[in-house]
Design a protein around this motif. Structure first.
Motif, PDB file in Angstrom:
ATOM      1  N   PHE A 114      43.627  54.400  61.366  1.00  0.00           N
ATOM      2  CA  PHE A 114      44.363  54.729  60.156  1.00  0.00           C
ATOM      3  C   PHE A 114      43.463  54.507  58.933  1.00  0.00           C
ATOM      4  O   PHE A 114      42.761  53.505  58.854  1.00  0.00           O
ATOM      5  N   GLY A 115      43.544  55.444  58.005  1.00  0.00           N
ATOM      6  CA  GLY A 115      42.788  55.322  56.764  1.00  0.00           C
ATOM      7  C   GLY A 115      43.708  54.957  55.612  1.00  0.00           C
ATOM      8  O   GLY A 115      44.717  55.626  55.382  1.00  0.00           O
ATOM      9  N   VAL A 116      43.370  53.888  54.887  1.00  0.00           N
ATOM     10  CA  VAL A 116      44.172  53.430  53.750  1.00  0.00           C
ATOM     11  C   VAL A 116      43.245  53.224  52.555  1.00  0.00           C
ATOM     12  O   VAL A 116      42.299  52.433  52.621  1.00  0.00           O
ATOM     13  N   ALA A 117      43.522  53.946  51.474  1.00  0.00           N
ATOM     14  CA  ALA A 117      42.774  53.768  50.230  1.00  0.00           C
ATOM     15  C   ALA A 117      43.575  52.838  49.330  1.00  0.00           C
ATOM     16  O   ALA A 117      44.739  53.113  49.027  1.00  0.00           O
ATOM     17  N   MET A 118      42.958  51.735  48.917  1.00  0.00           N
ATOM     18  CA  MET A 118      43.640  50.730  48.100  1.00  0.00           C
ATOM     19  C   MET A 118      42.867  50.478  46.824  1.00  0.00           C
ATOM     20  O   MET A 118      41.687  50.103  46.856  1.00  0.00           O
ATOM     21  N   ALA A 119      43.552  50.678  45.700  1.00  0.00           N
ATOM     22  CA  ALA A 119      42.917  50.453  44.414  1.00  0.00           C
ATOM     23  C   ALA A 119      42.669  48.965  44.203  1.00  0.00           C
ATOM     24  O   ALA A 119      43.486  48.125  44.570  1.00  0.00           O
ATOM     25  N   SER A 120      41.531  48.640  43.621  1.00  0.00           N
ATOM     26  CA  SER A 120      41.234  47.258  43.285  1.00  0.00           C
ATOM     27  C   SER A 120      42.048  46.837  42.056  1.00  0.00           C
ATOM     28  O   SER A 120      42.205  47.628  41.120  1.00  0.00           O
ATOM     29  N   PRO A 121      42.621  45.628  42.030  1.00  0.00           N
ATOM     30  CA  PRO A 121      42.462  44.512  42.963  1.00  0.00           C
ATOM     31  C   PRO A 121      43.563  44.424  44.013  1.00  0.00           C
ATOM     32  O   PRO A 121      43.746  43.374  44.623  1.00  0.00           O
ATOM     33  N   LEU A 122      44.324  45.507  44.219  1.00  0.00           N
ATOM     34  CA  LEU A 122      45.391  45.471  45.216  1.00  0.00           C
ATOM     35  C   LEU A 122      44.843  45.247  46.617  1.00  0.00           C
ATOM     36  O   LEU A 122      45.546  44.738  47.487  1.00  0.00           O
ATOM     37  N   ASP A 123      43.582  45.615  46.836  1.00  0.00           N
ATOM     38  CA  ASP A 123      42.978  45.366  48.140  1.00  0.00           C
ATOM     39  C   ASP A 123      42.897  43.870  48.435  1.00  0.00           C
ATOM     40  O   ASP A 123      43.008  43.451  49.585  1.00  0.00           O
ATOM     41  N   LEU A 124      42.725  43.052  47.378  1.00  0.00           N
ATOM     42  CA  LEU A 124      42.683  41.606  47.572  1.00  0.00           C
ATOM     43  C   LEU A 124      44.049  41.072  47.993  1.00  0.00           C
ATOM     44  O   LEU A 124      44.145  40.123  48.774  1.00  0.00           O
ATOM     45  N   ARG A 125      45.094  41.676  47.462  1.00  0.00           N
ATOM     46  CA  ARG A 125      46.439  41.206  47.766  1.00  0.00           C
ATOM     47  C   ARG A 125      46.912  41.671  49.132  1.00  0.00           C
ATOM     48  O   ARG A 125      47.578  40.923  49.861  1.00  0.00           O
ATOM     49  N   LEU A 126      46.587  42.893  49.511  1.00  0.00           N
ATOM     50  CA  LEU A 126      47.114  43.481  50.734  1.00  0.00           C
ATOM     51  C   LEU A 126      46.143  43.453  51.898  1.00  0.00           C
ATOM     52  O   LEU A 126      46.545  43.216  53.039  1.00  0.00           O
ATOM     53  N   GLY A 127      44.856  43.697  51.633  1.00  0.00           N
ATOM     54  CA  GLY A 127      43.875  43.919  52.697  1.00  0.00           C
ATOM     55  C   GLY A 127      43.851  42.869  53.789  1.00  0.00           C
ATOM     56  O   GLY A 127      44.011  43.193  54.975  1.00  0.00           O
ATOM     57  N   PRO A 128      43.645  41.588  53.468  1.00  0.00           N
ATOM     58  CA  PRO A 128      43.538  40.573  54.530  1.00  0.00           C
ATOM     59  C   PRO A 128      44.800  40.437  55.376  1.00  0.00           C
ATOM     60  O   PRO A 128      44.730  40.379  56.599  1.00  0.00           O
ATOM     61  N   SER A 129      45.979  40.400  54.719  1.00  0.00           N
ATOM     62  CA  SER A 129      47.223  40.228  55.473  1.00  0.00           C
ATOM     63  C   SER A 129      47.523  41.457  56.331  1.00  0.00           C
ATOM     64  O   SER A 129      47.988  41.337  57.471  1.00  0.00           O
ATOM     65  N   LEU A 130      47.244  42.662  55.802  1.00  0.00           N
ATOM     66  CA  LEU A 130      47.487  43.879  56.574  1.00  0.00           C
ATOM     67  C   LEU A 130      46.568  43.947  57.780  1.00  0.00           C
ATOM     68  O   LEU A 130      46.995  44.291  58.892  1.00  0.00           O
ATOM     69  N   SER A 131      45.312  43.604  57.584  1.00  0.00           N
ATOM     70  CA  SER A 131      44.349  43.619  58.685  1.00  0.00           C
ATOM     71  C   SER A 131      44.793  42.665  59.796  1.00  0.00           C
ATOM     72  O   SER A 131      44.718  42.994  60.988  1.00  0.00           O
ATOM     73  N   ALA A 237      33.211  39.506  24.693  1.00  0.00           N
ATOM     74  CA  ALA A 237      31.981  38.745  24.921  1.00  0.00           C
ATOM     75  C   ALA A 237      31.433  38.919  26.327  1.00  0.00           C
ATOM     76  O   ALA A 237      30.274  38.595  26.588  1.00  0.00           O
ATOM     77  N   TYR A 238      32.283  39.416  27.242  1.00  0.00           N
ATOM     78  CA  TYR A 238      31.826  39.583  28.629  1.00  0.00           C
ATOM     79  C   TYR A 238      32.574  40.743  29.264  1.00  0.00           C
ATOM     80  O   TYR A 238      33.795  40.867  29.128  1.00  0.00           O
ATOM     81  N   THR A 239      31.819  41.608  29.960  1.00  0.00           N
ATOM     82  CA  THR A 239      32.407  42.700  30.736  1.00  0.00           C
ATOM     83  C   THR A 239      32.047  42.498  32.192  1.00  0.00           C
ATOM     84  O   THR A 239      30.866  42.435  32.548  1.00  0.00           O
ATOM     85  N   GLY A 240      33.065  42.369  33.045  1.00  0.00           N
ATOM     86  CA  GLY A 240      32.836  42.102  34.463  1.00  0.00           C
ATOM     87  C   GLY A 240      33.207  43.287  35.331  1.00  0.00           C
ATOM     88  O   GLY A 240      34.045  44.106  34.959  1.00  0.00           O
ATOM     89  N   TYR A 241      32.595  43.352  36.526  1.00  0.00           N
ATOM     90  CA  TYR A 241      32.845  44.466  37.442  1.00  0.00           C
ATOM     91  C   TYR A 241      33.833  44.112  38.545  1.00  0.00           C
ATOM     92  O   TYR A 241      34.069  44.913  39.440  1.00  0.00           O
ATOM     93  N   SER A 242      34.420  42.923  38.466  1.00  0.00           N
ATOM     94  CA  SER A 242      35.504  42.564  39.384  1.00  0.00           C
ATOM     95  C   SER A 242      36.383  41.540  38.689  1.00  0.00           C
ATOM     96  O   SER A 242      35.948  40.843  37.769  1.00  0.00           O
ATOM     97  N   CYS A 243      37.624  41.447  39.125  1.00  0.00           N
ATOM     98  CA  CYS A 243      38.559  40.488  38.536  1.00  0.00           C
ATOM     99  C   CYS A 243      38.124  39.057  38.816  1.00  0.00           C
ATOM    100  O   CYS A 243      38.322  38.167  37.986  1.00  0.00           O
ATOM    101  N   SER A 244      37.526  38.811  39.975  1.00  0.00           N
ATOM    102  CA  SER A 244      37.051  37.465  40.282  1.00  0.00           C
ATOM    103  C   SER A 244      35.923  37.067  39.342  1.00  0.00           C
ATOM    104  O   SER A 244      35.840  35.903  38.926  1.00  0.00           O
ATOM    105  N   ASP A 245      35.054  38.013  38.983  1.00  0.00           N
ATOM    106  CA  ASP A 245      33.996  37.722  38.012  1.00  0.00           C
ATOM    107  C   ASP A 245      34.600  37.290  36.677  1.00  0.00           C
ATOM    108  O   ASP A 245      34.157  36.313  36.062  1.00  0.00           O
ATOM    109  N   LEU A 246      35.611  38.045  36.236  1.00  0.00           N
ATOM    110  CA  LEU A 246      36.262  37.736  34.965  1.00  0.00           C
ATOM    111  C   LEU A 246      36.857  36.333  34.982  1.00  0.00           C
ATOM    112  O   LEU A 246      36.645  35.538  34.057  1.00  0.00           O
TER     113      LEU A 246
END
Length: 313
Positions: A114-131, A237-246
């Motif tokens: 199955f192919g699932v496209a998940m927008a970031s950061p929703l992949d952090l919320r769903l990905g591990p539990s779904l897997s 003052a800072y631009t990050g490429y992921s929510c965890s970076d921020l």
């Protein structure tokens, strides 16, 4: 018996007569080669030998009076004609498969991907539990999760190269169906000791403070833009490429960031962060699961959809 669909008397023959001269099994080969873009992988997918697949492709070329596939590096690339054929043929094959008695789906014995496209950061919320849930219920099932950044998700769903798209968009046309996953609010996040407990984050204080913001290109950015358009800040003052970076940067500095509540709460358990509600900004936002309406009778598709929905209940 000819398989050429461009015979001069084609328009004079009833549809049933034309189809009698067509080996419909070739269409499953066409779909597999389109999806794999490689003869060897298509042969493995179909349980056929590579020469048999090559022979079927040669017959398909004669059937459609087109090259269909051309060499590209170590693989092959579909022609424009093949690209136009793929979506309607793949949908037709799926509809037939869904109605067959043997099409019942059992996760414990299935070998499906199955192919699932998940927008970031929703992949952090769903990905591990779904897997984990998929592994528990179907050891042979593979889950191909991808980020839809720069992806035409409507086209990917229509061509059935992905099964679901999960994001902050509700695809608008009648070709797709969607269900609401959850609603959320934006919050402001600071270092735990950034302000005294009695300090209230007013709109003026937020606008005057230096901010950490998410880089361009994420779906979440469109939601954050609504906030920042109403409350433009004096300094980024800072631009990050992921929510965890921020959030890590905020936990170690005097910066402020604005992010979804669920995400801030998750990282507040890891780093010294304080979450501030935004009573002056009450606009919520929604996350959706989207799929192509042609998959609604697919039992495997329904199984995975229900599994995804269960993670938010």
């Amino acid at each position: 018996m000819t398989e050429r669909l461009v015979a001069s008397n084609r328009n004079e023959q009833p549809m049933e007569t034309v189809l009698r001269h067509v080996d419909l099994n070739l269409l499953t080969v066409f779909a597999a080669v389109m999806q794999e873009q490689n003869m060897t992988r298509a042969a493995v997918r179909l349980g056929m030998s590579q020469p048999a697949v090559s022979n079927a492709v040669a017959r398909l070329k004669n059937m459609f009076d087109d090259e269909l596939f051309v060499r590209s590096g170590r693989g092959i690339q579909p022609t424009l004609r093949a690209q136009h054929l793929f979506t309607p043929l793949r949908q037709a094959l799926q509809l037939v498969q869904n109605e067959l008695p043997e099409a019942s789906f059992c996760p414990h014995s299935s070998q499906r991907t199955f192919g699932v496209a998940m927008a970031s950061p929703l992949d952090l919320r769903l990905g591990p539990s779904l897997s984990q849930l998929v592994t528990e219920q179907g050891e042979g099932i593979k889950l191909a999760m991808t980020n839809p950044l720069n992806m035409d998700v409507a086209a990917e769903l229509s061509q059935q190269t992905i099964d679901f798209y999960i994001g902050y968009q509700h695809l608008p046309t009648s070709e797709f169906e969607a269900e609401l996953l959850f609603c959320d609010q934006l919050v402001a996040v600071t270092k735990a000791q950034r302000y005294a407990p009695e300090v209230e984050l007013t709109p003026q204080l937020i606008r005057q403070s230096p901010h950490a913001k998410l880089a361009m290109g994420y779906e979440l950015e469109s939601i954050l833009d609504i906030f920042y358009q109403r409350h433009p800040v004096a300094e980024v003052a800072y631009t990050g490429y992921s929510c965890s970076d921020l959030l890590y940067m905020v936990s170690q500095s005097n910066l402020i960031t604005v992010l979804p509540s669920w995400l801030a709460q998750r990282y507040a358990q890891r780093w010294p962060l304080k979450i501030h509600s935004l009573p002056f900004f009450e606009q919520g936002f929604d996350a959706f699961i989207n799929w192509h309406c042609g998959r609604s009778n697919d039992q495997g598709h329904q199984w995975l959809k229900n599994l995804i929905l269960s993670t938010y209940q």
